[in-house]
Design a protein around this motif. Structure first.
Motif, mmCIF file in Angstrom:
data_model
loop_
_atom_site.group_PDB
_atom_site.id
_atom_site.type_symbol
_atom_site.label_atom_id
_atom_site.label_comp_id
_atom_site.label_asym_id
_atom_site.label_seq_id
_atom_site.Cartn_x
_atom_site.Cartn_y
_atom_site.Cartn_z
ATOM 1 N N SER A 67 0.833 -1.203 0.000
ATOM 2 C CA SER A 67 0.000 0.000 0.000
ATOM 3 C C SER A 67 0.868 1.253 0.000
ATOM 4 O O SER A 67 1.826 1.370 0.774
ATOM 5 C CB SER A 67 -0.921 0.007 1.217
ATOM 6 O OG SER A 67 -1.879 -1.021 1.119
ATOM 7 N N LEU A 68 0.517 2.195 -0.859
ATOM 8 C CA LEU A 68 1.311 3.406 -1.011
ATOM 9 C C LEU A 68 1.034 4.383 0.125
ATOM 10 O O LEU A 68 -0.117 4.583 0.524
ATOM 11 C CB LEU A 68 0.994 4.076 -2.347
ATOM 12 C CG LEU A 68 1.310 3.262 -3.612
ATOM 13 C CD1 LEU A 68 0.867 4.030 -4.853
ATOM 14 C CD2 LEU A 68 2.785 2.930 -3.688
ATOM 15 N N ALA A 69 2.090 5.003 0.640
ATOM 16 C CA ALA A 69 1.981 6.053 1.647
ATOM 17 C C ALA A 69 2.199 7.396 0.962
ATOM 18 O O ALA A 69 3.209 7.586 0.268
ATOM 19 C CB ALA A 69 3.009 5.846 2.750
ATOM 20 N N VAL A 70 1.251 8.315 1.130
ATOM 21 C CA VAL A 70 1.342 9.620 0.473
ATOM 22 C C VAL A 70 0.941 10.714 1.455
ATOM 23 O O VAL A 70 0.164 10.482 2.389
ATOM 24 C CB VAL A 70 0.440 9.694 -0.779
ATOM 25 C CG1 VAL A 70 0.877 8.688 -1.824
ATOM 26 C CG2 VAL A 70 -1.021 9.479 -0.407
ATOM 27 N N VAL A 71 1.470 11.907 1.220
ATOM 28 C CA VAL A 71 1.024 13.100 1.938
ATOM 29 C C VAL A 71 0.046 13.812 1.013
ATOM 30 O O VAL A 71 0.402 14.213 -0.104
ATOM 31 C CB VAL A 71 2.209 14.016 2.295
ATOM 32 C CG1 VAL A 71 1.702 15.280 2.984
ATOM 33 C CG2 VAL A 71 3.198 13.281 3.182
ATOM 34 N N ASP A 72 -1.217 13.944 1.443
ATOM 35 C CA ASP A 72 -2.226 14.503 0.550
ATOM 36 C C ASP A 72 -2.150 16.025 0.512
ATOM 37 O O ASP A 72 -1.311 16.650 1.170
ATOM 38 C CB ASP A 72 -3.618 14.016 0.943
ATOM 39 C CG ASP A 72 -4.058 14.475 2.328
ATOM 40 O OD1 ASP A 72 -3.490 15.457 2.853
ATOM 41 O OD2 ASP A 72 -4.977 13.844 2.898
ATOM 42 N N ALA A 73 -3.038 16.639 -0.261
ATOM 43 C CA ALA A 73 -3.001 18.087 -0.468
ATOM 44 C C ALA A 73 -3.250 18.863 0.814
ATOM 45 O O ALA A 73 -2.821 20.018 0.945
ATOM 46 C CB ALA A 73 -4.036 18.477 -1.528
ATOM 47 N N GLN A 97 -4.455 2.429 -2.792
ATOM 48 C CA GLN A 97 -3.621 2.153 -3.962
ATOM 49 C C GLN A 97 -2.387 1.365 -3.527
ATOM 50 O O GLN A 97 -1.831 1.582 -2.460
ATOM 51 C CB GLN A 97 -3.197 3.454 -4.649
ATOM 52 C CG GLN A 97 -4.334 4.210 -5.324
ATOM 53 C CD GLN A 97 -5.204 4.968 -4.353
ATOM 54 O OE1 GLN A 97 -4.758 5.284 -3.246
ATOM 55 N NE2 GLN A 97 -6.430 5.260 -4.752
ATOM 56 N N SER A 98 -1.961 0.462 -4.416
ATOM 57 C CA SER A 98 -0.856 -0.429 -4.071
ATOM 58 C C SER A 98 0.199 -0.410 -5.167
ATOM 59 O O SER A 98 -0.105 -0.217 -6.353
ATOM 60 C CB SER A 98 -1.370 -1.862 -3.875
ATOM 61 O OG SER A 98 -0.300 -2.772 -3.699
ATOM 62 N N ALA A 99 1.448 -0.632 -4.760
ATOM 63 C CA ALA A 99 2.542 -0.756 -5.730
ATOM 64 C C ALA A 99 2.491 -2.083 -6.455
ATOM 65 O O ALA A 99 3.138 -2.254 -7.495
ATOM 66 C CB ALA A 99 3.892 -0.606 -5.004
ATOM 67 N N GLY A 100 1.731 -3.057 -5.923
ATOM 68 C CA GLY A 100 1.558 -4.349 -6.573
ATOM 69 C C GLY A 100 2.861 -5.115 -6.712
ATOM 70 O O GLY A 100 3.851 -4.865 -6.013
ATOM 71 N N ALA A 101 2.850 -6.067 -7.643
ATOM 72 C CA ALA A 101 4.060 -6.861 -7.888
ATOM 73 C C ALA A 101 5.051 -6.096 -8.749
ATOM 74 O O ALA A 101 6.264 -6.275 -8.620
ATOM 75 C CB ALA A 101 3.673 -8.174 -8.576
ATOM 76 N N ILE A 102 4.527 -5.267 -9.646
ATOM 77 C CA ILE A 102 5.369 -4.452 -10.513
ATOM 78 C C ILE A 102 4.892 -3.014 -10.400
ATOM 79 O O ILE A 102 3.743 -2.722 -10.739
ATOM 80 C CB ILE A 102 5.275 -4.930 -11.984
ATOM 81 C CG1 ILE A 102 5.732 -6.387 -12.100
ATOM 82 C CG2 ILE A 102 6.118 -4.043 -12.892
ATOM 83 C CD1 ILE A 102 5.529 -6.971 -13.479
ATOM 84 N N PRO A 103 5.712 -2.063 -9.881
ATOM 85 C CA PRO A 103 7.126 -2.243 -9.539
ATOM 86 C C PRO A 103 7.384 -2.763 -8.121
ATOM 87 O O PRO A 103 8.492 -3.142 -7.813
ATOM 88 C CB PRO A 103 7.670 -0.827 -9.692
ATOM 89 C CG PRO A 103 6.524 0.052 -9.291
ATOM 90 C CD PRO A 103 5.287 -0.641 -9.775
ATOM 91 N N GLY A 152 12.118 -0.995 -9.329
ATOM 92 C CA GLY A 152 11.629 0.174 -10.044
ATOM 93 C C GLY A 152 10.620 1.013 -9.293
ATOM 94 O O GLY A 152 10.131 2.008 -9.826
ATOM 95 N N GLY A 153 10.268 0.639 -8.056
ATOM 96 C CA GLY A 153 9.321 1.424 -7.285
ATOM 97 C C GLY A 153 9.891 2.780 -6.906
ATOM 98 O O GLY A 153 11.086 2.907 -6.599
ATOM 99 N N THR A 154 9.029 3.805 -6.919
ATOM 100 C CA THR A 154 9.479 5.159 -6.582
ATOM 101 C C THR A 154 8.671 5.792 -5.461
ATOM 102 O O THR A 154 9.024 6.874 -4.994
ATOM 103 C CB THR A 154 9.374 6.074 -7.822
ATOM 104 O OG1 THR A 154 8.015 6.102 -8.277
ATOM 105 C CG2 THR A 154 10.280 5.578 -8.950
ATOM 106 N N GLN A 155 7.573 5.139 -5.014
ATOM 107 C CA GLN A 155 6.736 5.697 -3.955
ATOM 108 C C GLN A 155 6.823 4.828 -2.710
ATOM 109 O O GLN A 155 6.857 3.595 -2.803
ATOM 110 C CB GLN A 155 5.274 5.776 -4.417
ATOM 111 C CG GLN A 155 5.041 6.768 -5.542
ATOM 112 C CD GLN A 155 3.586 6.781 -5.984
ATOM 113 O OE1 GLN A 155 3.184 6.038 -6.869
ATOM 114 N NE2 GLN A 155 2.784 7.637 -5.356
ATOM 115 N N PRO A 156 6.858 5.452 -1.531
ATOM 116 C CA PRO A 156 6.991 4.671 -0.297
ATOM 117 C C PRO A 156 5.761 3.816 -0.026
ATOM 118 O O PRO A 156 4.637 4.190 -0.361
ATOM 119 C CB PRO A 156 7.159 5.743 0.786
ATOM 120 C CG PRO A 156 6.534 6.974 0.202
ATOM 121 C CD PRO A 156 6.772 6.897 -1.278
ATOM 122 N N THR A 157 5.986 2.665 0.582
ATOM 123 C CA THR A 157 4.917 1.730 0.900
ATOM 124 C C THR A 157 5.013 1.318 2.368
ATOM 125 O O THR A 157 5.988 1.642 3.061
ATOM 126 C CB THR A 157 5.005 0.467 0.033
ATOM 127 O OG1 THR A 157 6.217 -0.225 0.371
ATOM 128 C CG2 THR A 157 5.011 0.798 -1.448
#
Length: 675
Positions: free
Chosen positions: A349-355, A364-370, A378-383
């Motif tokens: 699961s993606l960790a984000v700072v919202d607006a 939302q999830s990074a899934g298997a790819i990336p 290849g992942g670029t967002q923290p989970t």
């Protein structure tokens, strides 16, 4: 291989992030493989893992007696709206049933709630002038001219699948069968699903919605199972391929291909089966099953040794749960399923700072790819997994069979840059915030199956599995005030193991309306006999004898005028003796627990559906040997952060086999597939 090892059974569970494969020999020996999933060709991960394991065992495909499989292929098709191009054929006047839905909203005063888009566009919904009455009288026959026109319309629309759902067809299916035969003859390449073959229950919207979803995913499921079967044949595996159903039993691949709607929740169901089996082995009757994987968190309740079932659920809502919690955000499925609450919170699961400057985790999830950043794929967002690595809960270096190698520096960097700096927090505080928010999201699922159903979680043990479940279990148990946490062996492959606990299972249901003088044991028994005769024939075609079979009966019971029902077991000896007092008492007890009262003097009790479950469990595996302990990390201690109160502790790292009853905590227990 020695003779006792010769017969192998394989369990394969495909998740959004990882694919888990377990092989068990006739003597109970276990071999495992955990590999990243391979979307969109999910079968590739299974076939590669099976090939590796057979080579490791020194076996061939001819040694495999059975392949049991849980898949998310059909579920993902619904969630991602990439199912087949589907048409609906229905009785004139019922074209918009799918759009009207039910008067349900996830929040009572949400004036801006919009129903989800219908998966069959209006120009692909066709009406016929046919009509059967509620008592079986033919009011308008099926017109040959209309059928010819319908075929041309479907052909020009290039549909891949057709759902046929006529009014009253649950009881009088003649018109549906006539139209189905015509379409199958004149459109042989188009898949046809009839509501009388998918769901013989009243309630027009529910029956239509379920049949449409079945049509929507049927071509995709057939292609997937065909690809998997061809891949198994390449490995010389000709053994039966059985698919886990949402209700917790296996079904042959042909049935799953024809009615995939009954297998949408196959992976979560396998985990609950494994939890129930483990609890019985430990002599524990009441457990909360908790499965935290790469994409979702799932919870279920096992009470007095029995799993609970729901007659319907939603796919695609923020909280997927049984019928009492349906909010109208997802696709309604009227199909028997183990009562599982599911939220979009997993290791990926993606960790984000919202607006607004708030920290959010999932759905939302990074899934298997990336995948998570720490996987180096290849992942670029923290989970959530990246946060647990930063906290020291996941060991650095290779995991499982080395398909994934944890890079702690990458995890620290992405959480520092994208979470800690924007929020003005320290690195460990930011990672702990992600961990705790994920716990809060998963608590929704745990509470839905416990406190919101009138159960006190303090009366239950928490059994935690999935790749991330054991990491979060202690914190969740503290919030629930649950005193006992159980982490089984192979927690990260537990659902794949659960596939091998199940036998073949079939479900049937018949709508009725029995109340007053009509509500008798004989009336219920007559419906059971009708379904049982057909089900015995089905089992016989699959190679089972009567001695292999066991049947159980349930009834959907309500007070007259209610829209919701309660599923109550029907004891066979009560039917034979003509006594329904136990059925009525069980309904009253559960009604009081759920709604606060047990009687309604103005309304009689009525039975609206009788359900039959047939099981052939002769192939289920009952004997396992604990796999050999995996070597622990070369580090005997690892720094782990346990919150402000405890801070960062240089924590001992041990193996499961080294645990004793007096081993002091905190401890990190590193295993092949989890911590």
């Amino acid at each position: 291989m020695a003779g006792s090892e010769q017969e192998l059974r394989i369990g394969a569970d495909v998740g959004g992030t990882f694919t888990d494969v377990v092989v068990v020999s006739a003597s109970g020996r276990v071999w495992t493989r955990k590999v990243p999933s391979t979307p969109p060709g999910f079968e590739r991960a299974i076939l590669n893992a099976v090939a590796e394991l057979l080579e490791e065992i020194g076996a061939t495909g001819a040694d495999v007696a059975e392949v049991a499989h849980a898949t998310t292929v059909a579920t993902n098709a619904v969630l991602e709206h990439r199912g087949a191009r589907t048409a609906l054929v229905t009785t004139r006047g019922f074209r918009d049933v799918l759009e009207l839905r039910r008067i349900r909203a996830p929040q009572l005063y949400d004036l801006f709630f919009q129903k989800p888009p219908v998966i069959v566009d209006r120009h692909l919904r066709f009406e016929l002038n046919e009509r059967m009455s509620a008592v079986g009288e033919e009011l308008a026959p099926v017109s040959d001219a209309e059928l010819e026109q319908l075929v041309e319309q479907l052909r020009s629309a290039r549909v891949e699948s057709v759902a046929v759902c006529f009014i009253h067809a649950y009881a009088f299916p003649q018109h549906e069968q006539q139209v189905g035969a015509y379409l199958r003859k004149h459109l042989p390449s188009v898949q046809v699903s009839l509501s009388c073959e998918v769901l013989r229950e009243r309630r027009e919207y529910e029956r239509t919605a379920t049949t449409v979803v079945n049509s929507y995913v049927r071509p995709i499921m057939q292609r997937y199972l065909g690809d998997l079967r061809r891949g198994l044949a390449d490995l010389q595996i000709q053994a039966p391929l059985l698919i886990m159903q949402s209700a917790g039993g296996l079904t042959p691949e042909a049935d799953a291909a024809a009615n995939p709607v009954f297998a949408l929740e196959s992976g979560p169901a396998a985990g609950v089966l494994a939890a129930g089996f483990t609890a019985r082995r430990l002599g524990i009757l009441n457990v909360l099953s908790f499965d935290l994987g790469g994409t979702t968190a799932k919870a279920s309740l096992i009470e007095n040794g029995q799993m609970s079932w729901s007659p319907e659920y939603e796919v695609g809502a923020a909280l997927s749960a049984g019928n009492r919690r349906l909010g109208g955000r997802g696709e309604l499925i009227r199909a028997p399923t183990i009562n599982i609450a599911e939220v979009g919170a997993g290791g990926g699961s993606l960790a984000v700072v919202d607006a607004a400057g708030g920290l959010r985790v999932g759905p939302q999830s990074a899934g298997a790819i990336p995948g998570p950043v720490c996987y180096g794929r290849g992942g670029t967002q923290p989970t959530l997994t990246d946060a647990n690595v930063v906290l020291g809960f996941i060991r650095p270096g290779p995991l499982a069979d080395g398909h994934v190698c944890i890079d702690p520096e990458a995890a620290r960097r992405v959480i520092h840059d994208q979470i800690a700096v924007p929020l003005g927090l320290g690195l460990l505080e930011a990672a702990e915030g992600i961990h705790r928010i994920a716990n809060a999201r998963t608590m929704r699922a745990l509470r839905e199956v416990s406190t919101e159903r009138g159960r006190d979680p303090r009366d239950f043990a928490l059994i935690a599995f999935g790749g991330s479940g054991p990491i979060h279990a202690a914190g969740l148990a503290a919030e629930l005030h649950t005193a006992q946490v159980i982490v089984p062996p192979l927690p990260g492959l537990f659902s794949a193991l659960g596939l091998l606990f199940a036998g073949v299972e079939h479900h049937a249901a018949l709508s009725c309306r029995l109340s007053g003088d009509q509500l008798t044991a004989g009336a219920i028994a007559a419906l059971c006999d009708e379904m049982q005769g057909l089900m015995r024939q089905q089992f016989q075609r699959e190679g089972f004898s009567d001695g292999d079979l066991a049947f159980s009966t349930d009834a959907d019971v309500r007070f007259r005028g209610q829209t919701s029902v309660i599923r109550v077991p029907v004891v066979d000896s009560d039917l034979r003796s003509g006594n329904l007092s136990n059925l009525l008492a069980a309904f009253a007890d559960e009604h009081e627990r759920l709604y606060g009262h047990r009687s309604d003097p103005d309304n009689p009790v009525e039975v609206v559906t009788v359900r039959l479950v047939g099981r052939a469990g002769s192939n289920a595996v009952r004997k396992f040997k604990r796999p050999e302990a995996e070597p622990v990390s070369s580090l005997s201690r690892r720094a782990a952060y346990f919150g402000r109160h405890h801070g960062e502790i240089n924590t001992p790292v041990v193996r499961r086999a080294d645990l004793t009853t007096d081993t002091p905590g905190p401890l990190l227990i590193d295993e092949y597939d989890s911590t």
